[in-house]
Write a protein that holds these residues in place. Sequence first.
Motif, PDB file in Angstrom:
ATOM      1  N   SER A 456       0.723  -1.304  -0.017  1.00 33.43           N
ATOM      2  CA  SER A 456      -0.057   0.009   0.031  1.00 33.43           C
ATOM      3  C   SER A 456       0.773   1.257   0.038  1.00 33.43           C
ATOM      4  O   SER A 456       0.484   2.421  -0.748  1.00 33.43           O
ATOM      5  CB  SER A 456      -1.083  -0.063   1.291  1.00 33.43           C
ATOM      6  N   LEU A 457       1.948   1.186   0.884  1.00 33.93           N
ATOM      7  CA  LEU A 457       2.656   2.358   0.633  1.00 33.93           C
ATOM      8  C   LEU A 457       3.852   2.452  -0.441  1.00 33.93           C
ATOM      9  O   LEU A 457       4.005   3.583  -0.904  1.00 33.93           O
ATOM     10  CB  LEU A 457       3.678   2.441   1.924  1.00 33.93           C
ATOM     11  N   SER A 458       4.096   1.136  -0.992  1.00 30.94           N
ATOM     12  CA  SER A 458       5.069   1.146  -2.202  1.00 30.94           C
ATOM     13  C   SER A 458       4.313   1.892  -3.154  1.00 30.94           C
ATOM     14  O   SER A 458       4.743   2.486  -3.992  1.00 30.94           O
ATOM     15  CB  SER A 458       5.207  -0.258  -2.546  1.00 30.94           C
ATOM     16  N   LYS A 459       2.778   1.534  -3.419  1.00 31.41           N
ATOM     17  CA  LYS A 459       2.213   2.169  -4.572  1.00 31.41           C
ATOM     18  C   LYS A 459       2.169   3.713  -4.527  1.00 31.41           C
ATOM     19  O   LYS A 459       2.031   4.448  -5.661  1.00 31.41           O
ATOM     20  CB  LYS A 459       0.551   1.813  -4.303  1.00 31.41           C
ATOM     21  N   PHE A 460       2.332   4.276  -3.330  1.00 31.49           N
ATOM     22  CA  PHE A 460       2.748   5.771  -3.190  1.00 31.49           C
ATOM     23  C   PHE A 460       3.974   6.399  -3.276  1.00 31.49           C
ATOM     24  O   PHE A 460       4.238   7.481  -3.139  1.00 31.49           O
ATOM     25  CB  PHE A 460       1.973   6.285  -2.011  1.00 31.49           C
ATOM     26  N   GLY A 461       4.737   5.436  -3.550  1.00 35.10           N
ATOM     27  CA  GLY A 461       6.468   5.483  -3.727  1.00 35.10           C
ATOM     28  C   GLY A 461       7.164   5.318  -2.715  1.00 35.10           C
ATOM     29  O   GLY A 461       8.431   5.523  -2.733  1.00 35.10           O
ATOM     30  N   VAL A 462       6.731   5.021  -1.402  1.00 37.63           N
ATOM     31  CA  VAL A 462       7.610   4.821  -0.469  1.00 37.63           C
ATOM     32  C   VAL A 462       8.295   3.691  -0.258  1.00 37.63           C
ATOM     33  O   VAL A 462       7.876   2.518  -0.417  1.00 37.63           O
ATOM     34  CB  VAL A 462       6.771   5.021   1.018  1.00 37.63           C
TER      35      VAL A 462
END
Length: 552
Positions: A456-462
């Motif tokens: 979920s955070l990866s999709k926002f670039g984290v």
Amino acid sequence: MKQLPLLATALFALAACDTESEAPTSAPYLINEAAYKDSVATLSSDEFGGRGPATPGEDKTVEFIAKAFAEAGLRPANNGSYEQQVPLVSIEALGAPMLSVAGGNEPLALAYRADQVIWTRREQESVAVSDAELVFVGYGINAPERNWNDYEGVDMAGKIAVILVNDPGFATGDAKLFNGKAMTYYGRWDYKFDEAARQGAIGAILVHETAPAAYGWVTVDSSWTGAKFGLVREDKGASLSAFESWITTESADKLFAAASLDRRALEAAALKPGFKAVPMNLTASTEFSNKVDHVTSRNVAGVVEGSEKPDEYFVYMAHWDHLGTDPSIDGDGIYNGALDNATGTAGLIELARSFAGAREKPKRSVLFLAVTAEEQGLLGSAYYAAHPLVPLAKTVAGLNMDGINNFGRTKDVTVTGYGNSELDGLLAKVAEKQGRVIVPDAHPEHGGFYRSDHFSLSKFGVPMIYPGSGTDHVERGKAYVAAVEEAFLRDHYHAASDELTEDWVFDGAIEDLTLYYDFGRSITDTGIWPAWNEGTEFKAAREASLKGAGQD
């Protein structure tokens, strides 16, 4: 042998980062085996009822985590509160809905749970689909960047998509086809159901097979029955298909036989670019009532303030929820979720205590995030990513824990999603101090990177890393670990038997948590900003996020 160049690349990239990355970490190790074990035992006890969202088990769990954070001295992350409310809709198909198929050699009546599981994500009191045409759409993938569209030339409006699980790369093993054996997001069930809806399908049926799904029918049965949670949608789910379903392999055989279609031949055809969807000349009907409730679940979050850069954050996360209790089961219906994920939650608490009690405070802040409704589709982490308590552009990186070692120390550390970012190289350097090496996930075909909350955070670039138990036991070797993991997946994953037992061994968990602590300190105490590697689907999102925040 392919992992060696990847590792070398990651290490080279890491070395090119801020020279502060060589700064030593500092900590008296406060991770306590007895406290960790006690937390696992408490969270997975029958008293907590399987930690189902919006149940008394949630109240107990949230209170337990928040109390642990408060006693450790963490600052509440949400304006004086440790809790972040997550609005959810709960939809439960009532009774035992049938899926009836007509038009073939003989009618089929697919029974609930034995042959199929069926549900809806629409917020409505009932579902009724009558005599809708079935269309076999292969893998149900529309990927323009790969020049692949299983729906090309077919109008799915008012029809039901019959879909294969995983993606063509898994079946062929061809590294040039999607990602070979490593599952892509296109292989995930949630993508397939969403894409069917985008194509206008009134229903979607996913054919279950254990190997490409990475779990058996018992997991499907336990995970897709009872109350299903989702994030609240503005359109109340009207844009989604009227129903979604899994069917067993045996039911799929009957379905294709009723249509006088060669299932294996069609599956082979679906592996090739240019596949054309095939009308099955069958219709399907179903009708069922729903219990619809709006509930509020909670994420739990606390912060250890950074001493020099308090506005920059490293995040540790784990999901606290499991499947709750199934009252329809005669006998033990409590899904205790000891490994999945009382271990990760207990580990989160121990890491919070370690950072808060460290002799030298981290230079950057550390966010400890326990999220809800992972088992329902990463809902708590998805809500957090859309409503972050600290800016995502200021979240330097993070580590997710979902199932911590319960069988003993290993010579290595597994990384699911290995090769995605510079975090691999940093973890390798820290693991080396323990005399260990990092290795890629042995089963990338299971799509593990897309199945836990870091996604979920990866999709926002984290940049996120998802380490797990190693593959090579220090005394018993690789065969032992493989057997342990195979037995868990076969017998206990998402089953009532996932319980804390006397044969659990905790020294591996403590070693891993120590590693995770050192890994976090290697980022919090330096100026590095780890990046996604070239070619990953998350790199552009990160670059846009940093640019939008005025960072290079």
